[in-house]
Each structure stands twice: as C-alpha cells, then as structure tokens.
Design an enzyme around this catalytic site. Sequence first.
Site, PDB file in Angstrom:
ATOM      1  N   GLY A 211       0.859  -1.186   0.000  1.00  0.00           N
ATOM      2  CA  GLY A 211       0.000   0.000   0.000  1.00  0.00           C
ATOM      3  C   GLY A 211       0.882   1.218   0.000  1.00  0.00           C
ATOM      4  O   GLY A 211       1.882   1.256  -0.715  1.00  0.00           O
TER       5      GLY A 211
ATOM      6  N   SER B  95       5.702  -5.535  -1.018  1.00  0.00           N
ATOM      7  CA  SER B  95       5.712  -4.135  -1.448  1.00  0.00           C
ATOM      8  C   SER B  95       6.070  -3.197  -0.279  1.00  0.00           C
ATOM      9  O   SER B  95       7.194  -3.244   0.209  1.00  0.00           O
ATOM     10  CB  SER B  95       4.379  -3.799  -2.109  1.00  0.00           C
ATOM     11  OG  SER B  95       4.460  -2.600  -2.801  1.00  0.00           O
ATOM     12  N   ALA B  96       5.150  -2.380   0.218  1.00  0.00           N
ATOM     13  CA  ALA B  96       5.470  -1.492   1.341  1.00  0.00           C
ATOM     14  C   ALA B  96       5.959  -2.288   2.558  1.00  0.00           C
ATOM     15  O   ALA B  96       6.851  -1.843   3.290  1.00  0.00           O
ATOM     16  CB  ALA B  96       4.252  -0.655   1.718  1.00  0.00           C
TER      17      ALA B  96
ATOM     18  N   HIS C  84       8.774  -3.432  -6.716  1.00  0.00           N
ATOM     19  CA  HIS C  84       8.216  -3.116  -8.046  1.00  0.00           C
ATOM     20  C   HIS C  84       9.280  -2.481  -8.939  1.00  0.00           C
ATOM     21  O   HIS C  84       8.969  -1.596  -9.741  1.00  0.00           O
ATOM     22  CB  HIS C  84       7.020  -2.153  -7.941  1.00  0.00           C
ATOM     23  CG  HIS C  84       5.873  -2.636  -7.112  1.00  0.00           C
ATOM     24  ND1 HIS C  84       4.965  -3.557  -7.558  1.00  0.00           N
ATOM     25  CD2 HIS C  84       5.500  -2.332  -5.834  1.00  0.00           C
ATOM     26  CE1 HIS C  84       4.052  -3.781  -6.599  1.00  0.00           C
ATOM     27  NE2 HIS C  84       4.360  -3.060  -5.544  1.00  0.00           N
TER      28      HIS C  84
ATOM     29  N   GLU D 297       9.043  -7.309  -9.893  1.00  0.00           N
ATOM     30  CA  GLU D 297       7.806  -8.052  -9.619  1.00  0.00           C
ATOM     31  C   GLU D 297       7.991  -9.514 -10.015  1.00  0.00           C
ATOM     32  O   GLU D 297       8.490  -9.806 -11.099  1.00  0.00           O
ATOM     33  CB  GLU D 297       6.648  -7.425 -10.392  1.00  0.00           C
ATOM     34  CG  GLU D 297       6.323  -6.029  -9.881  1.00  0.00           C
ATOM     35  CD  GLU D 297       5.177  -5.355 -10.619  1.00  0.00           C
ATOM     36  OE1 GLU D 297       4.671  -5.921 -11.616  1.00  0.00           O
ATOM     37  OE2 GLU D 297       4.781  -4.253 -10.187  1.00  0.00           O
TER      38      GLU D 297
END
Lengths: 230, 230
Positions: free
Chosen positions: B90, B122-123, B159, B194
């Site tokens: 997020g 991700s985050a 990413h 990714e």
Amino acid sequence: MKKLLLASTSTVYGGTYLSYLQDELINFFEGINQIIFIPYARPSGISHDEYTAIAHKAFKKIGKEIIGLHTFANPAETLRNAQAIFTGGGNTFLLVTQLYQQQLIAPLREAVLNGCPYMGSSAGTNIAGVTMQTTNDMPIIYPPSFNTLGLVPFNINPHYIDPDPHSKHQGETRETRIKEFLNFNNIPVVGLREGSWIRVEGESISLKGELTARIFTPNTAPYESHEIKF
Amino acid sequence: MKKLLLASTSTVYGGTYLSYLQDELINFFEGINQIIFIPYARPSGISHDEYTAIAHKAFKKIGKEIIGLHTFANPAETLRNAQAIFTGGGNTFLLVTQLYQQQLIAPLREAVLNGCPYMGSSAGTNIAGVTMQTTNDMPIIYPPSFNTLGLVPFNINPHYIDPDPHSKHQGETRETRIKEFLNFNNIPVVGLREGSWIRVEGESISLKGELTARIFTPNTAPYESHEIKF
C-alpha cells in the site's frame, strides 16, 4: 500582482531544455533582464553550478541573464530583490529541504506575493502548491515539513501520466496515488501533463498547452479540463 | 534465528493476490497456524478490515488463519507474542507513520530479531530495509522519520522496473531516482522486480523467483545479480 508560470516539465520528448516554452518565456519575462535561478533540486545529482549553466544556456537564447541563488552570500536578500525567479526541476525532497534549511521558504513566498514573477518546472512547480505531497520523487532526504509555498490554492502533480492499458506492471498508477493522497488531505490536485503549463496573473489561473489537465478533488471523480477552477 | 520473506509485489500480472507465492508461503509458514496481519498501508485507501479480509482469503487456501493487528487492544503485545507477522503493501508513508504513532517500530523489530517469521510485500518489504527512502509511493502523510526496521543491511526498491526504451515520458526513470538516493545515502539498494522475493534465514540471504535483481551501491555502476551480497 502575483505572476506565475508553472510548467509540468522542462523538456518535452524530442525537444531541448525549455525549447517548447520559448515563446511563452519571452512573453512571461518581458522587461526582465536578470533571473535568479534556484538549482537546489539537482536532477540526477548534478551540482548547483552545472545546473545553473544549463538554465543559463537556455535563457541566453532569449537575452536573459541567469544567476544561481547558490552564488549569493545572502540568498534571502537576493530573493527579496530579485527581478524574477526560476526554480528548476529535480528532486522535490532535496529542494524543499534546502529551502527550509536556508530559511528561504518565507522570503521566496513573500517575494512572489509582492509581484516578483515566479517560474517553476517540475519540482519547481510542485513547490508552488500547498504541499509537496503530490510529488513523484523518491524521498532521498527528510525535509523538515511537506508544506510548501501555497502560491496557488491547490497541489500540482507534474509529469502527470495516464495509466498504460497494456502495462503488466502492478505498481500503483499515478491516478491511484493521487486518490490515496485525497483520502487524507482536503486539497485539490491538478495532474499537469508534460507539455502543459499554468499561467497565473493575480487571481486569474489559466491552463496552457494543447492538453487537458486531470483534476482531482476530494469528493468527485477525477475529470479532464481545459480550465483550472475549484 | 531471523526468518524473512520479502516480496516485491503481492500480485503478478494475470494472477490473484499472492497466488504466485503459494508454494513459498506453504514452505515459509510451515508449522504456523496463525499470522498477524499489519494492514496499515491501506492500498487505494481501503479500510483495515477490508484489507485484512483480502489477506484472510488468500491464506485460508493454505490453512492459515489471518488476524488484523488493528483488532487488538495492545498491538505491541500482540507483535511480541505473534507466531508470524505479515505486512501488506500500500502506501509506505502511511504504514510507517502508523507504526511510529502506535510505537510499534521497536516491538516489531524485536519480535523479528527474536525469530518471529516476518513476511512483507511491497510497502511491507520496503520497511524491512534500513530506511523507507527507496519507496515509490507518494508522500501522502508526513512520517516522524524515514528510518525503518533495518532487518536487512540494505534498502529495497519494490516493483523495480526497467526504463522503457520507447517511452516519450520525461519523468525520471527508477534507476535515476535510486542513483539520486545514493548521492546522499551510503546504503546499498536492491531493485526487486515483480515476481522476485528475498528469503532470509539468519545470515543467509537468497534472491528467489526467475529474475535477476538490479543492485545499486554507492561506488559502482548498477548491475544485475542472482545473489544479494554486499
């Protein structure tokens, strides 16, 4: 009277530095001989001198002298006495940190509100907004605050780019990021595409260039517009 | 023994949430029944409950129970007693702000250093690094600090994406942004594409998935690698 020229980018595809804006610069800086350049955003980490040389070369073509703010012993005083000011693009976190550390936020804001013409491109445009929070840049340095000049009553997202329908990338689109911003901040956002710029003369705000801007407000769906009006 | 699974993304093109990682999750969470989910990054602004439901559905397929950290009265204590922890993706600025405001940085770090398996995507992967300064996210909220968990001795750019040679866009490439970071910070950066993830078991660090990572260090040119070794 407040006078601003806020460009999404300094360079468009196929052009050279500021070439697409040349006619607009002649018009905007009419009667001005010398422009104070703020090089603090340092794109790709180039030095203040190197960056100022790039701006100098572009403005020489239209007969304007560029002097880097970093060359003055008293930059606040320099801003107060400037004929015009141009802040170049690069990293917004770095630019804002430098402006705070040198206590230049207030002098810069006052100079522009007192009528000194202000031009920004990319990061230099971003800081004209209420906060720098719609920057695309990486947080390479921790600024004392995200609040910026508030020369316009909205935020700007420079280099605004539409989602690529063919992309396989899973990172958030620009639109998603700006919507996330609006979940936490009651500040409209102008997604300013490359090749677009904003002219402000007093209370009048115009979008220039051939493209629409994408407008984001807290309670409506994003929309395309040739005007900037909230 | 420190045990980490750090994924670039939760979803790859054409897949569903965590589907490409299913075998790895079965292996990583072997012997674990219940995983504490940290939903604070709120992708696209969804609520903590909504986000937890998404994670719950994915982990139900492999027989694991997911409980949102936001449902506990004493989240620090919950982290200290967790069997395993998963932080979803997020907005990294929001995630880090929440962790600081709730004074959870130290308890989370200690739990993981004491051997509690930690998964991030991700985050959630970004915060395992030394600082959050190689995030791609928009600074929608001002965190008390950019320092994060330091579970690995480098920063991660989730990413990670290569420059598009056909692009007409003038915004900085990911590589340019990371190089700007290195001008001001002496911390190596792993550009994690990714479909890639990092497994850490004690002092052993492995890159998983089919792709190489792009490695950035302060004094060498960026390079491709199947290993993460500094």
